[in-house]
Design an enzyme around this catalytic site. Structure first.
Site, PDB file in Angstrom:
ATOM      1  N   THR B 127       0.866  -1.190   0.000  1.00  0.00           N
ATOM      2  CA  THR B 127       0.000   0.000   0.000  1.00  0.00           C
ATOM      3  C   THR B 127       0.897   1.232   0.000  1.00  0.00           C
ATOM      4  O   THR B 127       2.125   1.114   0.150  1.00  0.00           O
ATOM      5  CB  THR B 127      -0.893   0.046   1.272  1.00  0.00           C
ATOM      6  N   ASP B 128       0.289   2.413  -0.166  1.00  0.00           N
ATOM      7  CA  ASP B 128       1.081   3.652  -0.159  1.00  0.00           C
ATOM      8  C   ASP B 128       1.816   3.815   1.169  1.00  0.00           C
ATOM      9  O   ASP B 128       2.934   4.325   1.214  1.00  0.00           O
ATOM     10  CB  ASP B 128       0.171   4.867  -0.407  1.00  0.00           C
ATOM     11  N   CYS B 129       1.161   3.390   2.258  1.00  0.00           N
ATOM     12  CA  CYS B 129       1.797   3.565   3.570  1.00  0.00           C
ATOM     13  C   CYS B 129       2.632   2.355   3.990  1.00  0.00           C
ATOM     14  O   CYS B 129       3.512   2.475   4.842  1.00  0.00           O
ATOM     15  CB  CYS B 129       0.745   3.907   4.615  1.00  0.00           C
ATOM     16  N   TYR B 130       2.338   1.180   3.407  1.00  0.00           N
ATOM     17  CA  TYR B 130       3.121  -0.035   3.693  1.00  0.00           C
ATOM     18  C   TYR B 130       3.557  -0.631   2.357  1.00  0.00           C
ATOM     19  O   TYR B 130       2.946  -1.575   1.857  1.00  0.00           O
ATOM     20  CB  TYR B 130       2.281  -1.064   4.467  1.00  0.00           C
TER      21      TYR B 130
END
Lengths: 140, 381
Positions: B127-130
């Site tokens: 994901t964008d954050c992970y």
């Protein structure tokens, strides 16, 4: 005439596995055979853990017959190995052990193993939740 | 003679508390009245060490750089639950290795407690954050953030005896059951068992400090399948599996001596959990409860040869612990799944800790519910 009972591992050379040797022992030599464990495949070497009992003379003649068929006879010394140091003394193996080789001490609630009473039925191997029993199929 | 938790704790602090194990107080009960026991004894230690399937451990692995939101993960090849936050994992004790049915979550838990390295493999969509999608590394007790044991159902209050009337051996969670009632297996520590010494749970509740797996733990809730509607015998103890406990504790301080992975043939993996619970002798009524003896605890004999597990009869723990029971004129060898030997060890440790003043009793923050019974799963359209 004395009655004799012997526990032994019979190792069959590859060529003899297809011969009905156990049948011949019972039929021709009048001995009782109690098969405790078998590891046999067609065309390969096989081994049989048996208890042979009968009149002493019959057992001796039966042994000679086995030798004539190149079956290696090894008296059994140790059959079940028990990693006792790891045992938690639940004792669940003791209820499947009919010869009384595994017994719980009613006071201390510790498990005791008497290898001389063991007939290598192998029920303890599957009963132990910590898998501390192992079959030693070999002989001395 | 009435004593409060506070008064008993004051005695513990001053090293004057009289502490006995449940077996010792059961023996004392043969020639002492409940009022004499209440007068002399302050605390009774109870314990159990049995296979308890409903167990597991929450771990937080710490974040990698770049970080991953683990969506599928395994430890030594055993799947673990990832349906919580990014690097929080729940290791279910009974989860199996897909290729080795004798190895599972309980073995991972035992290894982590023992300080061994365990292989972690995890995957995610990214994901964008992970952003990380895959990770493969090894973890151990010292390089992860937390390891918290949380067991939703432990310490069953009584349990039936299993026999098998069928013609074939049955491999069950009650062990190997020989055909034609060739053996009988049971699983509680009898008069030592925590919930059999306080059957109405007057002193045991949410927040009770306990011995768990070699360290201090707590009762976090009542256990799943909690049942207070089971039939009671003439001594006031349930004759069936009834109350249960949910427990929690810091697994990084536990010992592999008191947490052991188990495998039951053709059933699967389970885990032995060591639990010890101190019971304060608040009054004469509590004294009468903790004086219970094995012959006063009844349990049912169920036939595991029949899928419905019908009841065949009843027995008690005195008979079961003698090594054989006589049922229908037949002698049947008995064995326990839980280790009385280990349970005694736990009861002794707890007795020593309380006597030395290092373990204080905690009054429950809230008592358990009463009048709870079980639902069964109905097949509905």
């Amino acid at each position: 005439m004395a009655f004799k009972k012997q526990r032994m591992v019979l190792q069959f050379p590859a060529g003899t596995v297809d011969e009905p040797i156990t049948y011949t022992l019972i039929k021709e030599y009048d001995v009782m055979i109690n098969i405790l464990n078998a590891d046999i495949s067609h065309g390969r070497e096989g081994s049989l853990l048996v208890e042979i009992s009968g009149e002493q003379e019959s057992v001796e003649v039966a042994r000679k017959y086995l030798k004539s068929k190149s079956v290696k006879i090894s008296p059994v010394v140790k059959t079940i190995l028990f990693e006792q140091a790891e045992c938690i003394n639940c004792g669940v193996c003791s209820s499947v052990c009919y010869p009384g080789a595994l017994e719980m001490d009613r006071e201390s609630r510790e498990l005791h193993f008497f290898p001389e009473k063991c007939v290598a039925c192998e029920l303890c191997i599957k009963a132990c939740p910590l898998q501390l029993f192992e079959l030693n199929f070999g002989a001395n | 003679m009435k004593k409060s938790f506070q008064e008993i704790n004051d005695k513990i602090r001053s090293g004057k508390a009289v502490v006995l194990t449940a077996e010792e107080v059961a023996a004392m009960g043969k020639d002492h009245s409940p009022s004499q026991v209440a007068e002399k004894v302050d605390v009774v230690t109870t314990a159990t060490f049995g296979p308890m399937c409903s167990s597991g451990m929450i771990i937080n692995t710490g974040h990698s750089d770049p970080p991953i939101r683990m969506e599928r993960a395994t430890l030594n090849g055993v799947p673990v639950f990832t349906g919580i936050a990014a690097v929080d994992l729940y290791i279910g004790a009974t989860e199996n290795h897909p290729e080795n049915p004798a190895y599972g979550g309980a073995h991972i838990i035992e290894d982590l407690i023992a300080g061994k390295d365990v292989e972690l493999e995890a995957h995610a969509k990214g994901t964008d954050c992970y952003p990380r999608k895959d990770i493969k590394t090894s973890i151990n007790r010292n390089n992860i953030n937390e390891m918290v044991m949380f067991n939703p159902r432990n310490a069953y209050q009584n349990y039936p005896v299993a026999v098998n009337t069928s013609k074939r051996i049955k491999y069950t969670y009650m062990g190997s059951l020989l055909p034609r009632m060739g053996n009988a297996n049971y699983s509680t520590s009898g008069e030592l068992s925590p919930l059999l010494n306080d059957p109405e749970m007057r002193t045991i509740g949410m927040g009770t400090r306990i011995f768990l797996g070699g360290t201090t733990g707590y009762i976090s809730w009542y256990g799943t399948q909690f049942n207070t509607s089971a039939e009671l015998n003439e001594h006031g103890v349930p004759v069936a599996n009834a109350a249960t406990l949910a427990v929690i504790g810091d697994a990084s301080k536990m010992s592999p001596e008191f947490i052991k992975a188990a495998y039951y043939e053709k059933y699967g993996v389970s885990m032995f959990v060591g639990i010890g619970i101190p019971i304060p002798v608040l009054d004469e009524e509590m004294a009468a409860r903790v004086m219970i003896r094995n012959e006063q605890i009844t349990t049912r004999i169920l036939d595991y040869g029949d899928p419905a597990h019908p009841e065949l009869g009843r027995t008690n723990y005195e008979e079961l612990m003698s090594g054989e029971i006589i049922f229908n004129k037949k002698k049947i060898k008995t064995a326990s799944l839980s280790s009385i030997y280990q349970a005694r060890k736990i009861a002794d440790i707890l007795k020593r800790q309380i006597s030395e003043g290092t373990f204080l009793l905690s009054e429950p923050v809230e008592m358990f519910p009463r009048g709870k019974s079980l639902n069964s799963l109905k097949i509905r359209k």
